[in-house]
Design an enzyme around this catalytic site. Structure first.
Site, short mmCIF file in Angstrom:
data_model
loop_
_atom_site.label_atom_id
_atom_site.label_comp_id
_atom_site.label_asym_id
_atom_site.label_seq_id
_atom_site.Cartn_x
_atom_site.Cartn_y
_atom_site.Cartn_z
CG HIS A 14 -1.85 1.18 1.28
ND1 HIS A 14 -3.21 1.02 1.47
CD2 HIS A 14 -1.65 2.52 1.14
CE1 HIS A 14 -3.79 2.21 1.46
NE2 HIS A 14 -2.87 3.15 1.27
CG HIS A 16 -0.73 7.11 -1.05
ND1 HIS A 16 -1.95 7.24 -1.66
CD2 HIS A 16 -0.96 6.42 0.10
CE1 HIS A 16 -2.88 6.67 -0.91
NE2 HIS A 16 -2.31 6.16 0.16
CG LEU A 17 5.14 5.48 -5.59
CD1 LEU A 17 5.44 4.57 -6.77
CD2 LEU A 17 6.42 5.83 -4.84
NE ARG A 18 0.87 12.07 -2.15
CZ ARG A 18 -0.15 11.59 -1.47
NH1 ARG A 18 -1.10 10.87 -2.07
NH2 ARG A 18 -0.27 11.83 -0.19
CG ASN A 42 -4.77 8.72 -3.40
OD1 ASN A 42 -3.74 8.13 -3.73
ND2 ASN A 42 -4.90 9.31 -2.22
CE LYS A 100 -7.89 2.31 -0.83
NZ LYS A 100 -6.70 2.99 -0.36
CG HIS A 137 -9.81 4.75 3.23
ND1 HIS A 137 -8.57 5.33 3.37
CD2 HIS A 137 -10.56 5.22 4.25
CE1 HIS A 137 -8.58 6.14 4.42
NE2 HIS A 137 -9.78 6.09 4.98
CG HIS A 175 -4.85 2.36 5.76
ND1 HIS A 175 -6.21 2.28 5.87
CD2 HIS A 175 -4.62 3.07 4.64
CE1 HIS A 175 -6.76 2.94 4.86
NE2 HIS A 175 -5.82 3.41 4.10
CG LEU A 220 -7.80 10.61 7.67
CD1 LEU A 220 -8.61 11.40 6.66
CD2 LEU A 220 -8.58 10.45 8.98
CG ASP A 248 -1.50 4.89 4.04
OD1 ASP A 248 -1.61 5.25 2.85
OD2 ASP A 248 -2.23 5.34 4.94
CG HIS A 252 0.32 15.34 2.06
ND1 HIS A 252 -0.60 15.55 1.06
CD2 HIS A 252 -0.10 14.24 2.72
CE1 HIS A 252 -1.56 14.63 1.12
NE2 HIS A 252 -1.28 13.81 2.12
CB ALA A 264 -5.17 12.86 6.19
C1 NCD Z 1 -3.48 9.13 1.99
C2 NCD Z 1 -2.97 10.18 0.98
O1 NCD Z 1 -2.44 11.21 1.42
O2 NCD Z 1 -3.08 9.94 -0.22
N1 NCD Z 1 -3.60 9.75 3.29
C3 NCD Z 1 -3.61 9.12 4.48
O3 NCD Z 1 -3.83 9.79 5.49
N2 NCD Z 1 -3.37 7.83 4.60
C4 NCD Z 1 -4.76 8.54 1.53
C5 NCD Z 1 -5.18 7.30 2.30
O4 NCD Z 1 -4.59 6.23 2.14
O5 NCD Z 1 -6.11 7.40 3.09
ZN ZN Z 2 -3.19 5.09 1.62
#
Ligand code: NCD
Ligand code: ZN
Length: 347
Positions: A14, A16-18, A42, A100, A137, A175, A220, A248, A252, A264
């Site tokens: 899990h 997030h690479l943006r 996302n 997802k 989620h 998560h 989150l 996860d 940011h 978050a």
């Molecule tokens: C994640 C994100 O920033 O993309 N944020 C987080 O708080 N975990 C999204 C997610 O997995 O809920």
């Molecule tokens: Zn996530």
């Protein structure tokens, strides 16, 4: 005295690479440690089609450091209008490894998510039939529900009915943060698995407020009570194949974290494996580490474990790193719980 441990190269189930500068900034941290990762969709706009996923996959491949063979495993962002035909066609060419489910409004960039689970029943039918996992989620968005109860309420309102209607659907409860969530997964069968993050092994809700309001402890689902953390910790070291690592890691820029309405998401990729190893050592469970990081998740997603290994060393003194990265003109801060880190990747 230095202690070392060598394990099969982990995967991150899990992540997030943006995109763009942020992708370029954060990818090397993950690629150094992990063989593969389930990449969350996302983005803005979200990755909702095979075409978008394939383009994103290529951008990730292009951003890999020289010599890296890190493999991104793409996912599809489920919306109210996702077509079962697209999902079926995508699965045939392995374009998606999971779909997802973000309940609309539940978390960062979830605005295009599902507004009512009934809207996606035809897609879930197809996924059950072909064996494509649903990554969830697991939080309700009802503003009347206390934020610390949103995972538990999601089980009753959404997950339980879903399991009844699609008993063979493979579900990843992402998560996991609550005792209710852990107990629920333990009660289920092999079709229901869960990821656990490094930060939820360490944080409780106290960390959000200790010494002041801490946006870098905010993600989150939100960190919960000591009892919840205890349950999550127990699941992680249980050796039960249904619980495995998903960091996860969710970067940011500092300017988005250090403001009112802070975003978050916790960026933990660089130190994720160090903290997880340290946690397993504290629990006298280093013999269970490799299963959690490198075997169970691969098995669930239909892969062999990676063929290479990594080695971590425990230092006498806390590891000293620069706890931030640069991304374009921005700074991204690395997850730093109140506990010093002693373990680091050496090979
Ligand atoms: C994640 C994100 O920033 O993309 N944020 C987080 O708080 N975990 C999204 C997610 O997995 O809920
Ligand atoms: Zn996530």
């Amino acid at each position: 005295m230095n202690t070392e441990i060598t394990i099969i190269r982990p995967d991150d189930w899990h992540l997030h690479l943006r995109d763009g500068d942020m992708l370029a900034a954060v990818l090397p941290s993950t690629a150094k440690i992990y063989g593969r990762a389930i990449v969350m969709p996302n983005l803005i706009p979200p990755v909702t089609t095979v075409k978008l996923a394939e383009e994103y996959r290529k951008r990730i491949i292009d951003a890999r450091p020289e010599g890296s063979d890190f493999k991104p495993l793409m996912t599809c962002y489920l919306t109210d209008t996702t077509s079962p035909e697209e999902i079926k066609a995508a699965y045939a060419v392995k374009a998606f490894h999971a779909v997802k489910l973000f309940p609309a409004g539940a978390t960062t960039n979830s605005e295009s998510g599902v507004t009512d689970i009934a809207n996606v029943y035809p897609v879930l039918e197809t996924m059950q039939e072909i064996g494509l996992p649903l990554s969830v989620h697991g939080e309700v968005v009802d503003p009347e529900v206390d934020i610390f109860d949103r995972e538990a309420v999601f089980i009753n309102r959404v997950l339980e009915p879903l399991r009844k209607d699609f008993p063979e659907l493979k579900i990843v409860f992402e998560h996991l943060t609550s005792k209710e969530g852990v107990d629920y997964v333990f009660e289920q069968d092999k079709n229901m698995v869960a990821t656990i993050t490094p930060h939820h092994l360490y944080l409780t809700r106290n960390d959000l407020f200790s010494g002041g309001l801490n946006p870098y402890m905010y993600c989150l689902p939100i960190a919960k009570t000591f009892a919840d953390r205890k349950a999550v910790r127990k699941a992680a070291v249980s050796g039960d194949e249904r619980f495995f690592l998903g960091t996860d890691s969710a970067p940011h820029p500092a300017r988005i974290k250090e403001k009112s309405k802070a975003a978050a998401g916790i960026f933990n990729a660089p130190t994720s494996i160090g903290y997880v190893t340290q946690f397993f050592e504290e629990m006298n469970a280093l013999d269970k580490l490799e299963g959690f990081t490198s075997i169970y998740g691969a098995r669930f997603y239909g892969f062999s474990p990676n063929s290479s290994t990594i080695t971590l060393a425990k230092r006498d003194k806390p590891v000293e790193i620069d706890w931030q990265l640069k991304s374009g003109g921005d700074v991204v801060k690395i997850f730093k719980p109140g506990i010093p880190l002693y373990w680091e990747l050496v090979d």
